[in-house]
Design an enzyme around this catalytic site. Structure first.
Site, PDB file in Angstrom:
ATOM      1  N   GLN A 104       0.854  -1.184   0.000  1.00 23.87           N
ATOM      2  CA  GLN A 104       0.000   0.000   0.000  1.00 23.87           C
ATOM      3  C   GLN A 104       0.893   1.238   0.000  1.00 23.87           C
ATOM      4  O   GLN A 104       1.761   1.388   0.864  1.00 23.87           O
ATOM      5  CB  GLN A 104      -0.920   0.004   1.223  1.00 23.87           C
ATOM      6  CG  GLN A 104      -1.926  -1.137   1.224  1.00 23.87           C
ATOM      7  CD  GLN A 104      -2.757  -1.203   2.489  1.00 23.87           C
ATOM      8  OE1 GLN A 104      -2.767  -0.267   3.272  1.00 23.87           O
ATOM      9  NE2 GLN A 104      -3.454  -2.317   2.684  1.00 23.87           N
ATOM     10  N   HIS A 136       0.358   5.118   0.226  1.00 23.09           N
ATOM     11  CA  HIS A 136      -0.731   6.027   0.570  1.00 23.09           C
ATOM     12  C   HIS A 136      -0.279   6.970   1.684  1.00 23.09           C
ATOM     13  O   HIS A 136       0.901   7.119   1.943  1.00 23.09           O
ATOM     14  CB  HIS A 136      -1.981   5.225   0.974  1.00 23.09           C
ATOM     15  CG  HIS A 136      -1.770   4.306   2.141  1.00 23.09           C
ATOM     16  ND1 HIS A 136      -2.800   3.726   2.854  1.00 23.09           N
ATOM     17  CD2 HIS A 136      -0.633   3.840   2.739  1.00 23.09           C
ATOM     18  CE1 HIS A 136      -2.315   2.964   3.809  1.00 23.09           C
ATOM     19  NE2 HIS A 136      -1.016   3.021   3.763  1.00 23.09           N
ATOM     20  N   HIS A 178      -3.776  -8.485  11.812  1.00 22.19           N
ATOM     21  CA  HIS A 178      -4.388  -9.356  10.809  1.00 22.19           C
ATOM     22  C   HIS A 178      -4.181 -10.830  11.146  1.00 22.19           C
ATOM     23  O   HIS A 178      -3.929 -11.646  10.256  1.00 22.19           O
ATOM     24  CB  HIS A 178      -3.813  -9.061   9.416  1.00 22.19           C
ATOM     25  CG  HIS A 178      -4.169  -7.711   8.882  1.00 22.19           C
ATOM     26  ND1 HIS A 178      -3.496  -7.120   7.830  1.00 22.19           N
ATOM     27  CD2 HIS A 178      -5.142  -6.835   9.239  1.00 22.19           C
ATOM     28  CE1 HIS A 178      -4.028  -5.933   7.569  1.00 22.19           C
ATOM     29  NE2 HIS A 178      -5.034  -5.743   8.410  1.00 22.19           N
ATOM     30  N   ASN A 193      -5.125  -7.386   3.191  1.00 26.01           N
ATOM     31  CA  ASN A 193      -6.059  -7.132   4.294  1.00 26.01           C
ATOM     32  C   ASN A 193      -7.163  -8.185   4.276  1.00 26.01           C
ATOM     33  O   ASN A 193      -7.763  -8.443   3.238  1.00 26.01           O
ATOM     34  CB  ASN A 193      -6.663  -5.741   4.159  1.00 26.01           C
ATOM     35  CG  ASN A 193      -5.596  -4.671   4.046  1.00 26.01           C
ATOM     36  OD1 ASN A 193      -4.899  -4.612   3.036  1.00 26.01           O
ATOM     37  ND2 ASN A 193      -5.457  -3.840   5.047  1.00 26.01           N
TER      38      ASN A 193
END
Length: 564
Positions: free
Chosen positions: A392, A394, A498, A541
């Protein structure tokens, strides 16, 4: 078929539970059709499907935390103040995360005044017991970053909302037919309000994504990160992030739905005459310290990958696989400041001319061509066989930019790696406590059996992690230079939040806790939900995958009840 209890049976049940019920209080008994422990997106998936697909079925949901938002289960980041200042949201996240297992620490302080109290240096003379710490936790086997969020909505009150589709290698142990599971993933996408186009007009999104697409091989598949988010039509500066409220929909308005908060689910009570049936849930009202009983026909536990097996353990429901096959993602992180060439190209790109001109007109002294309210990038480099990690690119709450860098040119890089599935990687729990209070190594601060982690990464995990770190530094160098103080680093094990596998689904009751519908093996009316149900090692995710499993489980609950 569900069993129905007579008043005589209820009274007998109360009498048999007397050792757990508060003896000085009148017991309170609630009656419902479906009892759900937890209030996160998975619990809400069950509630939503059951209410929407039945006409009379009642649902009773219990959450150990409080309702911290006037909207049931809403994402806290929907607040304007956090959309204006993302970096401040880290305080909300840190405040919401309660560590699961804290290993003992060295309490010796060489600079402490001799006159001050200090614990004995010699352990034989006694040890300091710090409330909430776990003396049984070996530091090298811990997941120190792993935590629980106890609030209505669970971790969906502060999650990143990333909802990628898992790669085929992230679902090799999935017992559900591929075509059926693909359809479930699409339904989960709708339920979570997942979009991949809400940042398409962002200057930063465009330049970051295009830079990576033009530099990396096409096989890397650089694309937009699928997010549970929708840009507001009344004011497009802001977005609405998906929370448990999104999943729940209009369910809270239904008279068939009840939510109680600050109520601990202590255990489930199994029928003495039929060991395949749960007949009630024992609750503790944390405000009054009174115990209550919920009698239902079906029961669902969706309290997270650690608290779900914790409740099963405390209920003496202990399949061999419970807590085992634990898998958690490794995580690398850094922040970069965009290259000067990338930033300078914005001012001369005709696609951005109108935005840049309007910004310069309003703020003529600003040396950056990026408007202040321009949305952050949301870019994904998906898992592939050659690069088995999820990426990711971001900007999110973690990572303090500080006063010397403009957040408009700072980008976060988060890489998530999977771990080999090993049966011995597990979470265990303390003995059934006699007193519902904290006891070192026996109970957590909520009076439930203390979780203890026993987790090691394999040599193969280590090799992948090293390759992942190397890949992150390569990607970082494509985009810019490291933000001072935020150099490439491995994050604390468990920080990804997770964990999977602790209540894994499958067809073998020795290597899994529940069947493909998430119904606990050898039970007729008990279901589990959450990331713990995922039987695979994942890098992406897991929420969307867990919602997909929950949809199948909720269908099974409705079928079991025999209602329409």
């Amino acid at each position: 078929m569900p069993i129905r209890l007579s008043k005589e049976k209820i009274n007998d049940l109360l009498q048999r539970s007397q050792g757990d019920l508060t003896s000085s209080q009148d017991e309170i008994v609630h009656y419902t059709d479906v009892f759900i422990a937890g209030s996160g997106p998975i619990a809400c998936t069950y509630a939503r499907h059951i209410i929407d697909n039945t006409s009379t079925t009642k649902v009773y949901m219990a959450e150990i935390g409080s309702q911290d938002n006037p909207v049931i289960g809403a994402h806290h980041r929907n607040s304007i103040k956090f959309q204006k200042d993302t970096d401040k949201f880290v305080n909300i996240i840190n405040g919401a995360l309660q560590p699961i297992s804290i290993s003992p620490s060295d309490t010796y302080q060489p600079t402490l005044a001799v006159a001050a109290w200090a614990p004995p240096i010699d352990p034989a003379e006694g040890q300091l017991v710090i409330m909430g710490h776990n003396p049984n936790q070996e530091a090298g086997l811990n997941l120190p970053g792993s935590a629980v969020t106890r609030t209505v909505g669970g971790m969906a009150t502060h999650w990143t909302c990333a909802c990628p589709t898992p790669h085929d290698e992230e679902r090799v142990n999935n017992p559900v037919d591929k075509q059926e599971f693909d359809a479930l993933l699409e339904r989960a996408k709708t339920l979570l309000n997942v979009h991949s186009d809400q940042y398409d007009d962002s200057i930063r999104q465009i330049v970051v994504k295009e830079t990576l697409q033009q530099t990396l091989d096409a096989s890397r598949g650089v694309t937009t990160l699928p997010l549970g988010v929708e840009r507001r039509t009344d004011n497009p500066i802001y977005v609405t992030w998906t929370g448990a409220d999104t999943v729940l929909g209009d369910v809270p308005k239904s008279p068939r739905f009840v939510l109680v908060t600050e109520t601990r689910v202590t255990k489930f009570i199994v029928s003495e005459t039929n060991p395949t049936q749960v007949v009630a849930a024992l609750l503790r009202n944390l405000n009054t310290s009174n115990d209550e009983l919920v009698v239902a026909q079906s029961f669902v536990i969706a309290c997270g990958a650690v608290c779900t097996p914790q409740i099963l353990w405390n209920s003496n429901i202990r399949p061999h696989a419970l807590g085992r096959y634990l898998s958690e993602q490794s995580m690398t992180f850094c922040q970069i400041v965009l290259k000067r060439s990338i930033v300078d190209s914005i001012a001369t790109d005709p696609r951005f001319a109108a935005k840049v001109e309007a910004h310069k007109k309003k703020h003529p002294d600003d040396v950056l061509p990026i408007p202040f309210h321009e949305p952050e990038p949301q870019v994904m480099i998906p898992y592939t066989s050659d690069f088995p990690w999820h990426v990711q690119v971001h900007r999110y709450a973690f990572g303090d930019v500080g006063p010397k860098a403009d957040p408009r040119v700072v980008v976060d890089l988060r890489f998530f790696g999977k771990s080999d599935i090993v049966e011995e990687n597990r979470v265990t729990f303390g003995p059934n406590p006699k007193l519902r209070d904290w006891e070192a190594g026996v109970t957590d601060t909520y009076g439930m059996p203390q979780p203890t982690f026993h987790v090691k990464r394999t040599n193969a995990d280590g090799d992948r992690d090293q390759r992942m770190m190397n890949d992150m530094t390569n990607v970082a160098n494509i985009l810019g230079g490291y933000l001072p103080g935020s150099y490439p680093q491995f994050m604390a094990p468990g920080l990804a939040q997770h964990i999977t596998g602790t209540t894994r689904i499958g067809t073998d009751d020795q290597t899994s806790v529940a069947d493909p519908t998430s119904k606990v093996h050898n039970f007729d009316n008990l279901w589990v939900g959450g990331n713990g149900c995922i039987p695979d090692a994942t890098a992406c995710n897991p929420t969307r995958t867990s919602v997909a499993y929950a949809l199948k489980g909720a269908e099974a609950v409705v079928s079991y009840l025999g209602v329409s």
